[in-house]
Design a protein around this motif. Sequence first.
Motif, PDB file in Angstrom:
ATOM      1  N   SER A   2       0.833  -1.202   0.000  1.00  0.00           N
ATOM      2  CA  SER A   2       0.000   0.000   0.000  1.00  0.00           C
ATOM      3  C   SER A   2       0.870   1.254   0.000  1.00  0.00           C
ATOM      4  O   SER A   2       2.004   1.246   0.455  1.00  0.00           O
ATOM      5  N   VAL A   4       1.234   5.525   0.858  1.00  0.00           N
ATOM      6  CA  VAL A   4       0.806   6.586   1.767  1.00  0.00           C
ATOM      7  C   VAL A   4       0.605   7.826   0.900  1.00  0.00           C
ATOM      8  O   VAL A   4       1.535   8.291   0.235  1.00  0.00           O
ATOM      9  N   ARG A 124      -1.520   1.232   8.029  1.00  0.00           N
ATOM     10  CA  ARG A 124      -1.306   0.211   6.978  1.00  0.00           C
ATOM     11  C   ARG A 124      -2.004  -1.093   7.350  1.00  0.00           C
ATOM     12  O   ARG A 124      -2.635  -1.733   6.509  1.00  0.00           O
ATOM     13  N   LYS A 125      -1.899  -1.477   8.613  1.00  0.00           N
ATOM     14  CA  LYS A 125      -2.565  -2.708   9.060  1.00  0.00           C
ATOM     15  C   LYS A 125      -4.078  -2.578   8.913  1.00  0.00           C
ATOM     16  O   LYS A 125      -4.753  -3.480   8.416  1.00  0.00           O
ATOM     17  N   ASP A 131      -4.538   1.756   0.309  1.00  0.00           N
ATOM     18  CA  ASP A 131      -3.652   2.872   0.634  1.00  0.00           C
ATOM     19  C   ASP A 131      -4.060   3.567   1.931  1.00  0.00           C
ATOM     20  O   ASP A 131      -5.208   3.479   2.367  1.00  0.00           O
ATOM     21  N   VAL A 132      -3.093   4.282   2.506  1.00  0.00           N
ATOM     22  CA  VAL A 132      -3.313   5.096   3.699  1.00  0.00           C
ATOM     23  C   VAL A 132      -3.407   6.545   3.241  1.00  0.00           C
ATOM     24  O   VAL A 132      -2.516   7.047   2.551  1.00  0.00           O
TER      25      VAL A 132
END
Length: 197
Positions: A2, A4, A124-125, A131-132
Amino acid sequence: MSKVIVGLSVSVDGFITGRDPGAGRGLGDAPMLFDWYFSGDTPSEVFDGFRLSEPSAGVFDALAGRVGATLAGRNTYDDSGWSTGGTPHPDAQLVVLSHRPAPQSNERQIFVSTGIEDAIAAARKAADGKDVGLMGGGVTTAALTAGLVDEVILHQVPILLGAGRRFFQELPEHVNLNLLAAVPAPGVTHLHYEVAR
């Protein structure tokens, strides 16, 4: 893995709020930063109630569809009124970087107090492969300083606010960006950058 990303409405002079933002006052005297969310004929496929111009809807929904978790700082959290359990994204969990405790326990909100790296790891988890999305100038600046941001999207509104909270705070060194796309739309220009590594 992912990414950010950060994507915020911003004035030409770099503000993400107007004067006097805060709890009960929202983002201050700058509601025009978000007029483009509601001034078009195309409904968002991600956010109920958003009616954007056709070009803005394409940009906005593509980005919003990527987000699996949102990370915000405590000022953004308090200013936006999420202490009652709300989140900025209808399908994404909210992670809050704060040294103050959560006002209440909520299953859609996670509080992290141990720094930007741990907050992004928690986001992220929670994003589960998506995506974050970052929200707020402090969180964005901390993540840029730590080298953790992949993309920057500026929804630039053609206004000079003159005061408010700045999107970017002081960085210890410059960050190079590569322009991926520039999409003009009524009341806003969408500038999409990747962070050069």
